[in-house]
Design a protein around this motif. Sequence first.
Motif, PDB file in Angstrom:
ATOM      1  N   VAL A  45      50.751  53.980  45.036  1.00  0.00           N
ATOM      2  CA  VAL A  45      49.624  54.705  45.611  1.00  0.00           C
ATOM      3  C   VAL A  45      48.288  54.249  45.030  1.00  0.00           C
ATOM      4  N   VAL A  46      48.258  53.989  43.723  1.00  0.00           N
ATOM      5  CA  VAL A  46      46.999  53.709  43.033  1.00  0.00           C
ATOM      6  C   VAL A  46      46.208  52.551  43.639  1.00  0.00           C
ATOM      7  N   PRO A  47      46.830  51.404  43.968  1.00  0.00           N
ATOM      8  CA  PRO A  47      46.020  50.295  44.512  1.00  0.00           C
ATOM      9  C   PRO A  47      45.199  50.677  45.734  1.00  0.00           C
ATOM     10  N   ASP A  48      45.754  51.472  46.633  1.00  0.00           N
ATOM     11  CA  ASP A  48      45.009  51.883  47.817  1.00  0.00           C
ATOM     12  C   ASP A  48      43.893  52.862  47.469  1.00  0.00           C
ATOM     13  N   LEU A  49      44.132  53.729  46.496  1.00  0.00           N
ATOM     14  CA  LEU A  49      43.136  54.742  46.155  1.00  0.00           C
ATOM     15  C   LEU A  49      41.930  54.149  45.429  1.00  0.00           C
ATOM     16  N   VAL A  50      42.146  53.132  44.615  1.00  0.00           N
ATOM     17  CA  VAL A  50      41.034  52.553  43.857  1.00  0.00           C
ATOM     18  C   VAL A  50      40.312  51.464  44.645  1.00  0.00           C
ATOM     19  N   ALA A  51      40.742  51.210  45.870  1.00  0.00           N
ATOM     20  CA  ALA A  51      40.082  50.210  46.708  1.00  0.00           C
ATOM     21  C   ALA A  51      38.698  50.697  47.121  1.00  0.00           C
ATOM     22  N   PRO A  52      37.764  49.790  47.357  1.00  0.00           N
ATOM     23  CA  PRO A  52      36.415  50.201  47.777  1.00  0.00           C
ATOM     24  C   PRO A  52      36.451  51.023  49.069  1.00  0.00           C
ATOM     25  N   GLY A  53      35.660  52.076  49.096  1.00  0.00           N
ATOM     26  CA  GLY A  53      35.565  52.911  50.284  1.00  0.00           C
ATOM     27  C   GLY A  53      36.548  54.056  50.338  1.00  0.00           C
ATOM     28  N   ALA A  54      37.547  54.058  49.456  1.00  0.00           N
ATOM     29  CA  ALA A  54      38.513  55.164  49.444  1.00  0.00           C
ATOM     30  C   ALA A  54      37.873  56.406  48.843  1.00  0.00           C
ATOM     31  N   ARG A  55      38.203  57.570  49.390  1.00  0.00           N
ATOM     32  CA  ARG A  55      37.665  58.829  48.876  1.00  0.00           C
ATOM     33  C   ARG A  55      38.811  59.819  48.742  1.00  0.00           C
TER      34      ARG A  55
END
Length: 341
Positions: free
Chosen positions: A85-95
């Motif tokens: 899960v973490v890689p998608d959450l720390v990607a730019p634009g994620a909130r």
Amino acid sequence: MPGTNARTSHGESGARAVVLRLWRNIGCYGLFNLALLLFIAGLVADGGPVVLPLLVLALFVVGVFRMVRLLRYTLRVRVKKIGDVVPDLVAPGARFCLILRPFGSAGYIIVRSGRGRRTLTLGGMKVTSTMEQVVSRAWSDVYASEAYAVVDPDLALAPGGLVYMRAEHAEWKEPVARLIEAAHSIVLILPPHQEIRTSTWWEVRKIIELQRLERLTVVLPPYDVKGNGYAQARRELCKLLAVVEDPLCLVHLAQGTDPLISGERVDYYERDMLPPRTLGVHFFRNHGGMHQYRDDGPIMYSFGTGVDSTSLVLRRKSKVSESTYRPLLLAAYRSDAEELP
């Protein structure tokens, strides 16, 4: 998260929290209605009238179906690995909103949802929410995105409404630090009947080090439920405020130890600063007086309290419910949106 100063949570399945919540929903009145239903069924079996029992049974069945619909729980199959899960959450634009609380604490703070009282159409039962659900629903109402929480790898049942990330007891710090740095909002839930654990102090230290304090909101259990651990949770909040006031006690904190906190400052916050019915605080900057100096502006905290009004009909104090927490949470999320990255 794992840690000291609390009962061990290894093997926590979540079943105990489910049982506790079911009891809060059913209560003595619900049990009385069930006993009444069984008594009437016995009369019918002995040749008594049928219409009244059928009416009572219909109302009770409607109540059960409503409770099942509103008390959805997340099964293990819906709990994801934190590394996925973490890689998608720390990607730019994620909130996203990050919910922090110790391992083994999921679902233990139960709040009236405000969506139903004990009525005939509920079979004498009432509707509740867990604090995780209160936090995540307020978040999704503002941003239409998900709230996330890290849980014990052995957890099988957890309150629905948010995404759970499974983390091993020895491998949670690095991904949690990344989540703290990337989160739009952070909500720390202080569980009942617990001191702040060593792991939670690590999270507080990381929040301060990463300059994310102005995105932190801390919530407490309701004060109007007997045995809910509110007084101790409020005391723990005062400890946290004393540490935030003097974060140097966290800087050189040795691994596996807790900070040395001034009892005098804790008493000051408990006695003079926080209202008796504080339900949570939110940290923010550049609003009025100073609480903690920083290069980019001072940090202050605001508090949310329960409603203390009297019903003209029932002549009793109003109860803490999900709607009591919402103003604090909504204001916190919107304040976070105004902060600079």
